[in-house]
Design a protein around this motif. Structure first.
Motif, PDB file in Angstrom:
ATOM      1  N   GLY A 106       0.593  -1.780  -0.064  1.00  0.00           N
ATOM      2  CA  GLY A 106       0.296  -0.082  -0.233  1.00  0.00           C
ATOM      3  C   GLY A 106       1.163   1.279   0.023  1.00  0.00           C
ATOM      4  O   GLY A 106       0.513   2.159  -0.572  1.00  0.00           O
ATOM      5  N   LYS A 111      -1.612  -2.898  -3.153  1.00  0.00           N
ATOM      6  CA  LYS A 111      -1.999  -2.552  -1.745  1.00  0.00           C
ATOM      7  C   LYS A 111      -1.880  -4.420  -0.977  1.00  0.00           C
ATOM      8  O   LYS A 111      -1.700  -4.113  -0.054  1.00  0.00           O
ATOM      9  N   ASP A 142      -6.438   8.525  -2.114  1.00  0.00           N
ATOM     10  CA  ASP A 142      -6.116   7.052  -2.225  1.00  0.00           C
ATOM     11  C   ASP A 142      -7.304   6.553  -3.191  1.00  0.00           C
ATOM     12  O   ASP A 142      -7.960   5.643  -3.196  1.00  0.00           O
ATOM     13  N   GLY A 190      -6.747   3.148  -4.318  1.00  0.00           N
ATOM     14  CA  GLY A 190      -7.943   2.117  -4.323  1.00  0.00           C
ATOM     15  C   GLY A 190      -8.477   1.713  -5.052  1.00  0.00           C
ATOM     16  O   GLY A 190      -9.169   0.474  -5.436  1.00  0.00           O
TER      17      GLY A 190
END
Length: 138
Positions: free
Chosen positions: A47, A101, A131, A135
């Motif tokens: 991440g 991630k 993010d 993501g």
């Protein structure tokens, strides 16, 4: 990290404290060479990614050496970066790179001195990768 570090072909190094404010998550730095060209092994925890940035007086070559990561050049889609893969980023090009991630990731970072003609020197560290955008990457 111990299992990942044991499998790494290069030393993972020490916490990358000098640049931590430009990273989302923890990264580690092991400098391998400083003569002629700067070479370092950079390791990212799952991440972790660095902010968007621009190197003004050097091209950057990234060579994936372990785990799974990402690299993105402004205006292009993010691309996976895996062990054995190479990405060359010319001076003056806005980009970011980091781990997936769910995976540790290491790359060699090779800085090749080169003048981009802008008259600027060094690296401009810019905004964090959102993010939301990060993501969406698989």
């Amino acid at each position: 990290m111990n299992d990942y570090a044991k499998k790494s072909m290069f030393a993972v190094g020490k916490p990358n404290e000098a640049f931590s404010k430009y990273f989302s998550g923890d990264s580690y730095l092991e400098v391998l060479n400083t003569s002629s060209a700067f070479v370092a092994n950079v390791t990212f925890e799952p991440g972790c990614r660095n902010n968007w940035h621009i190197h003004h007086t050097e091209a950057q070559i990234l060579i994936g050496v372990g785990g799974r990561g990402w690299v993105q050049i402004e205006g292009e889609e993010a691309k996976p970066l895996n062990a054995g893969e190479v990405v060359c980023i010319e001076p003056g090009v806005k980009h970011w790179h980091g781990a997936a991630k769910d995976s540790w990731f290491s790359h060699l970072s090779i800085s090749v001195p080169k003048d981009d003609g802008s008259g600027k020197s060094g690296t401009d560290w810019l905004e964090a990768v959102s993010d939301e955008a990060y993501g969406k990457l698989d």
